[in-house]
Design an enzyme around this catalytic site. Structure first.
Site, PDB file in Angstrom:
ATOM      1  N   HIS A   1     -31.173  -3.908  68.798  1.00 46.91           N
ATOM      2  CA  HIS A   1     -32.632  -4.701  68.668  1.00 46.91           C
ATOM      3  C   HIS A   1     -33.499  -4.318  69.837  1.00 46.91           C
ATOM      4  O   HIS A   1     -34.279  -5.074  70.131  1.00 46.91           O
ATOM      5  CB  HIS A   1     -32.326  -6.233  68.716  1.00 46.91           C
ATOM      6  CG  HIS A   1     -31.693  -6.641  67.141  1.00 46.91           C
ATOM      7  ND1 HIS A   1     -31.675  -8.019  67.008  1.00 46.91           N
ATOM      8  CD2 HIS A   1     -31.421  -5.983  66.205  1.00 46.91           C
ATOM      9  CE1 HIS A   1     -31.015  -8.127  65.988  1.00 46.91           C
ATOM     10  NE2 HIS A   1     -31.151  -7.076  65.295  1.00 46.91           N
TER      11      HIS A   1
ATOM     12  N   ARG B   1     -26.679 -22.018  66.019  1.00 48.76           N
ATOM     13  CA  ARG B   1     -28.009 -21.288  66.079  1.00 48.76           C
ATOM     14  C   ARG B   1     -29.139 -22.213  66.201  1.00 48.76           C
ATOM     15  O   ARG B   1     -30.226 -21.838  67.063  1.00 48.76           O
ATOM     16  CB  ARG B   1     -28.251 -20.616  64.710  1.00 48.76           C
ATOM     17  CG  ARG B   1     -29.545 -19.770  65.041  1.00 48.76           C
ATOM     18  CD  ARG B   1     -29.757 -18.866  63.862  1.00 48.76           C
ATOM     19  NE  ARG B   1     -30.894 -18.029  63.658  1.00 48.76           N
ATOM     20  CZ  ARG B   1     -31.349 -17.247  62.820  1.00 48.76           C
ATOM     21  NH1 ARG B   1     -30.532 -16.777  61.851  1.00 48.76           N
ATOM     22  NH2 ARG B   1     -32.373 -16.753  62.846  1.00 48.76           N
TER      23      ARG B   1
ATOM     24  N   TYR C   1     -38.184  -5.827  66.929  1.00 49.75           N
ATOM     25  CA  TYR C   1     -37.839  -6.680  67.926  1.00 49.75           C
ATOM     26  C   TYR C   1     -38.511  -6.474  69.178  1.00 49.75           C
ATOM     27  O   TYR C   1     -38.477  -7.532  70.170  1.00 49.75           O
ATOM     28  CB  TYR C   1     -36.241  -7.058  68.092  1.00 49.75           C
ATOM     29  CG  TYR C   1     -35.692  -7.637  66.872  1.00 49.75           C
ATOM     30  CD1 TYR C   1     -35.237  -9.005  67.315  1.00 49.75           C
ATOM     31  CD2 TYR C   1     -35.108  -7.057  65.833  1.00 49.75           C
ATOM     32  CE1 TYR C   1     -34.716  -9.800  66.136  1.00 49.75           C
ATOM     33  CE2 TYR C   1     -34.511  -7.647  64.885  1.00 49.75           C
ATOM     34  CZ  TYR C   1     -34.401  -9.150  64.960  1.00 49.75           C
ATOM     35  OH  TYR C   1     -33.868  -9.762  64.083  1.00 49.75           O
TER      36      TYR C   1
ATOM     37  N   CYS D   1     -26.720  -2.661  62.238  1.00 51.03           N
ATOM     38  CA  CYS D   1     -27.962  -3.423  61.863  1.00 51.03           C
ATOM     39  C   CYS D   1     -28.676  -3.224  60.786  1.00 51.03           C
ATOM     40  O   CYS D   1     -28.771  -1.781  60.537  1.00 51.03           O
ATOM     41  CB  CYS D   1     -28.759  -3.216  63.333  1.00 51.03           C
ATOM     42  SG  CYS D   1     -30.000  -4.260  63.387  1.00 51.03           S
TER      43      CYS D   1
ATOM     44  N   ASN E   1     -23.912 -10.441  64.680  1.00 54.74           N
ATOM     45  CA  ASN E   1     -24.864 -10.490  65.858  1.00 54.74           C
ATOM     46  C   ASN E   1     -24.245 -11.167  67.038  1.00 54.74           C
ATOM     47  O   ASN E   1     -23.525 -11.972  66.950  1.00 54.74           O
ATOM     48  CB  ASN E   1     -25.995 -10.991  65.599  1.00 54.74           C
ATOM     49  CG  ASN E   1     -26.976  -9.882  64.840  1.00 54.74           C
ATOM     50  OD1 ASN E   1     -26.776  -8.913  65.160  1.00 54.74           O
ATOM     51  ND2 ASN E   1     -27.812 -10.420  63.900  1.00 54.74           N
TER      52      ASN E   1
END
Length: 466
Positions: free
Chosen positions: A203, A97, A260, A173, A151
């Site tokens: 999102h 990440r 988002y 989510c 995700n």
């Protein structure tokens, strides 16, 4: 007739979220006749698995339950006879990440876990693994439900159903949960007395709200949350910057946006904030790494037998509890209203039937029954949604095939990535950076290593400075 004893398997059992998952099961002990919970991880995650696994055992014991909690690195063996499989894994761990965020940001391009280049690469790493898990499930637990909150949840769920053939898959989510509680708070109406209707993709969804009298409260909420007199920030998401939406734009939509959407509707402010974090060495991944260190130090405490409050700072709170509620609702045909990622099948007319959508509906004993949305009346939202879905479908294709052209097309279509030379350079850098987790792109990565020393040197130097 419901099975009397349940076996629940969690892939990614060493996650810092696992205590919330265990708490969710304990809170539903009268609904879930659990016999065994199996926490599965890989060798690189063994230390965390051992720490959080022992804490899970303490939590179960403190609740006075006789459930067996098993820790293992053997996924195939773990899946044998499972009734429910939950997935919360991170391929490449948090170091991956960090690369997803820092490499794009070094070029002035958004780096984020599920949006832009970072989200695409998380999908590239994750989709082949979810398909491998399904291959094991087909042999070991052919009747199990797959509850995914890895995700990017929408793309992973679509790949599981469309390419893995696992129809008993639901994606989760935590974002809609926060939006619902926020609406109830702002309207001063109990959440149970409101009706919510979400539609879009993970999102990237919108929602509308009604009260018990049948009156729609969406416009009122837009005024409260985004109007000139707003005095509170609606961003309940701890992992993204609290930039303010443009009131007139949300009025025109006449729908409440997902948090988002900030990355798309106020892209410049979100990007500038992310760049500032990058310059200070404080990207979200770097912050989360420090948060996790503190959490696992807490988890080591042999006296800790409950979920600590500090976990709520991690950013993904409520994921695990939602997973527990889905399992309880399927097991008991509770018909709980929830928002999940599932195959469209005409729920949203504007999107392909076989694509994954994130919509409201009811969780029954036979699965999820979505509420029909129909078509998006707002042309801008409709166009954005169709473009994003096209991008997602292209990402999934590239993740499975290893087709470099498809990967570049996905980068080009994504609205958060500049096209042309920057897109190609960024794609090559991230392919090289994640080479250990992208076997499907092995031939292209070898070509980059042999013929583009500038890319190799740039990435190596950047990550040394991490």
């Amino acid at each position: 007739m419901a099975k009397q004893k349940l076996k629940i398997v969690t892939i990614g059992g060493g996650s810092s979220y696992t205590p919330e998952l265990i708490e969710g099961y304990i809170n539903r002990k009268d609904e879930l006749p659990i016999e065994e919970i199996v926490l599965v991880d890989i060798e690189a995650g063994k230390e965390k698995l051992d720490i959080v696994g022992e804490m899970a055992k303490r939590m179960v014991k403190a609740a006075g339950l006789d459930w067996k909690v098993t820790l293992t690195l053997n996924r195939k063996e773990a899946l044998k006879g499972a009734d429910f499989v939950t997935t919360q894994f991170r391929v490449g761990l948090l170091d991956a990440r960090v690369k997803d965020e820092r490499i794009p940001l070094s070029h002035g391009v958004l780096g984020q876990e599920t949006n832009g280049a970072g989200g695409i690469f998380k999908a590239f790493r994750t989709i082949p693994v979810i398909l491998d898990i399904i291959a094991d499930m087909r042999v070991q637990c052919p009747d199990a439900w797959l509850i995914n909150f890895t995700n990017p949840a929408g793309m992973v769920t679509e790949a599981a159903i469309k390419y893995g053939g696992w129809e008993k898959t639901l994606g989760l989510c935590n974002v809609p949960i926060g939006h619902c509680s926020s609406a109830a708070d702002k309207l001063d109406i109990p959440e149970k007395d409101l009706f919510f209707k979400f539609a879009g993709i993970n999102h990237f969804h919108w929602h509308r709200v009604w009260d018990k009298s049948g009156k729609e409260r969406t416009s009122e909420l837009i005024d409260i949350l985004y109007g000139p007199t707003q005095n509170e920030d609606d961003n309940h998401l701890k992992n993204i910057h609290s930039a303010e939406f443009h009131y007139e734009q949300i009025q025109h939509l006449n729908m409440l946006p997902c948090g988002y959407h900030r990355y798309y509707y106020i892209e410049d402010e979100m990007l500038n904030h992310s760049i500032e974090e990058f310059k200070k060495g404080e990207t979200r991944a770097q912050v989360v790494k420090e948060t996790e260190k503190r959490l696992f130090e807490l988890y080591k405490d042999p006296a800790l037998d409950y979920k600590p409050e500090e976990l709520s700072q991690r950013g993904g709170t409520h994921y695990s509890d939602a997973a527990c509620e889905i399992i309880a609702s399927i097991q008991n045909d509770k018909r709980t209203e929830m928002v999940v990622s599932t195959i469209n099948n005409g729920t949203i007319i504007d999107l392909p039937y076989d694509s994954a959508v994130e919509v409201s509906g009811v969780v029954t004993g036979h699965g999820f029954e979505p509420y029909n949305w129909g078509a998006f009346e707002n042309a801008g939202a409709r166009g954005d949604l169709q473009s994003m879905k096209g991008m997602e479908e292209t990402v999934i294709e590239a993740a499975i095939s290893g087709d470099y052209g498809a990967a570049l097309q996905a980068f080009t279509v994504n609205p958060l990535i500049p096209g042309g030379t920057i897109a190609k350079r960024l794609l090559d850098e991230m392919l090289y950076a994640h080479k250990d987790y992208l076997p499907q792109f092995a031939s292209k990565i070898k070509e980059i290593e042999e013929n583009d020393k500038e890319v190799v040197t740039y990435v190596d130097e950047l990550m040394k400075s991490n």
